[in-house]
Motif scaffolding. Structure first.
Motif, PDB file in Angstrom:
ATOM      1  N   LEU A  95      25.593  15.722  18.453  1.00  0.00           N
ATOM      2  CA  LEU A  95      25.974  14.333  18.197  1.00  0.00           C
ATOM      3  C   LEU A  95      27.200  14.250  17.305  1.00  0.00           C
ATOM      4  CD1 LEU A  95      22.445  12.825  17.387  1.00  0.00           C
ATOM      5  CD2 LEU A  95      23.502  13.191  19.633  1.00  0.00           C
ATOM      6  N   LEU A  96      28.103  13.313  17.614  1.00  0.00           N
ATOM      7  CA  LEU A  96      29.206  13.011  16.712  1.00  0.00           C
ATOM      8  C   LEU A  96      28.732  12.045  15.639  1.00  0.00           C
ATOM      9  CD1 LEU A  96      32.475  12.491  18.781  1.00  0.00           C
ATOM     10  CD2 LEU A  96      31.495  14.584  17.849  1.00  0.00           C
ATOM     11  N   LYS A  97      29.196  12.266  14.426  1.00  0.00           N
ATOM     12  CA  LYS A  97      28.926  11.319  13.356  1.00  0.00           C
ATOM     13  C   LYS A  97      29.855  10.108  13.489  1.00  0.00           C
ATOM     14  CE  LYS A  97      27.081  14.308   9.745  1.00  0.00           C
ATOM     15  NZ  LYS A  97      26.014  13.398   9.324  1.00  0.00           N
ATOM     16  N   PRO A  98      29.462   8.956  12.964  1.00  0.00           N
ATOM     17  CA  PRO A  98      30.344   7.783  13.018  1.00  0.00           C
ATOM     18  C   PRO A  98      31.698   8.090  12.391  1.00  0.00           C
ATOM     19  CG  PRO A  98      28.133   7.152  12.338  1.00  0.00           C
ATOM     20  CD  PRO A  98      28.146   8.643  12.355  1.00  0.00           C
ATOM     21  N   GLY A  99      32.751   7.644  13.043  1.00  0.00           N
ATOM     22  CA  GLY A  99      34.104   7.848  12.529  1.00  0.00           C
ATOM     23  C   GLY A  99      34.690   9.214  12.821  1.00  0.00           C
TER      24      GLY A  99
END
Length: 341
Positions: A95-99
């Motif tokens: 998963l990518l983190k926000p931002g």
């Protein structure tokens, strides 16, 4: 307009996970960023899931290959299809983190050819933290081509995870890639086969890794005892001292590693016969290596878990591996519970 960044995913039979991954990426896409998914002929519903994202957003492209040619070649194909100046070689279940995308685009520049994106490591359900970061860095850092030793020592454990690699497409295409097909670490070969690229490391973790979910996890003994060390020790661009800090040349000679793999179910008589039986070693090590291969796995698991619980509670990944082994015991499960897994 040429995209600044192509996020390139090579996938195979990941219908159960890829949607969650794509949700964290598509929600962050910008007009100068494209998402390219190369499917190595999945037999599950991966194509159906990815197709919905591609139909809904023109920045998402889906390429389905007629046959599977291995993860290394598929990532190489993805870069060849990409249109961006840089390619982020992202995975299909993390998963990518926000931002994250904004932060990576900000780090790209004419003065870098490689950006290493720091990551955190969590349990397969993302419920427990195993490592806060894979690169121990308090602030962003840069490495010149003459800093190959430092780059390997500081970032090799992160670079063993392909999702941390954002590389200039022209740099990738100028390197020999075919030599690393089948290595499972084509990106590491591209980076270290000759003079290393101008590199920037983003210190803050931008990715959450789902540990223990890689397609090749069942091949762990072969990969970490043979493929990874063989690759690391093949590089002339770094010193033997730096390589030794990342991996022993022949880690399979270390009896404690054989015991650990026996404990988690990765080493048994089949692995001994396939990988060790014909290799030169002392009579003592041969006897002990063969004995470890036939020790009851539950006994080995219990002893290793007890040791970790008493003396190595910092070895969170080992504790987690022991608790998820098919030979897990009440000891390994108790130690894992006490560690928060």
């Amino acid at each position: 307009m040429q995209p600044r960044l192509s996020i390139c995913i090579a996938t195979l039979n990941r219908g159960a996970f890829i949607g969650e991954t794509l949700d964290t990426i598509v929600s962050q896409l910008r007009d100068d960023v494209e998402l390219l998914i190369v499917d190595g002929a999945s037999k599950d519903n991966t194509g159906e899931i990815v197709g919905k994202y591609a139909a809904a957003d023109p920045r998402v492209r889906y390429v389905r290959l007629p046959v599977n040619s291995g993860v290394d070649r598929d990532y190489d194909i993805a870069v060849s299809h990409a249109q961006g100046e840089f390619c982020w070689l992202m995975t299909d279940d993390d998963l990518l983190k926000p931002g994250a995308i904004d932060r990576v685009v900000e780090a790209l520049g004419d003065d870098v050819d490689l950006v290493v994106v720091n990551t955190e490591v969590r349990t397969v359900d993302f419920g427990g933290a195993l490592r806060d970061t894979l690169v121990a860095a308090g602030a962003d850092s840069t490495y010149a081509p003459e800093d190959a030793d430092s780059l390997l020592v500081d970032a090799a454990h992160a670079l063993s995870f392909i999702g941390c690699v954002v590389i200039r497409r022209s740099f990738w295409l100028a390197r020999d890639r075919a030599a690393y097909y089948g290595s499972l670490f084509i990106h590491v070969g591209v980076i270290f086969q000759a003079q290393t690229p101008r590199t920037r490391v983003i210190a803050a973790p931008m990715i959450t890794i789902r540990y223990g979910n890689a397609m090749w996890t069942p091949r762990g003994f072969e990969i970490w005892m043979f493929k990874w060390p063989s690759l690391v020790w093949s590089f002339d661009s770094v010193s033997s001292k730096a390589k030794a800090r990342i991996s022993a040349r022949e880690p399979w000679r270390q009896l404690r590693k054989l015991w650990l793999y026996r404990s988690i179910g990765g080493y048994a008589r089949d692995e001994y016969d396939r990988y060790l039986a014909e290799r030169p070693m002392s009579a003592f090590k041969r006897v002990v290596s063969r004995a470890i291969a036939v020790v009851p796995a539950t006994f080995a698991n219990g002893m290793s878990s007890l040791y970790c619980g008493l003396f190595a509670r910092h070895a969170r990944m080992n504790i987690y591996d022991l608790s998820r082994s098919p030979h897990a015991t009440f000891v390994s499960r108790a130690v894992a519970r006490s560690a928060g897994y």
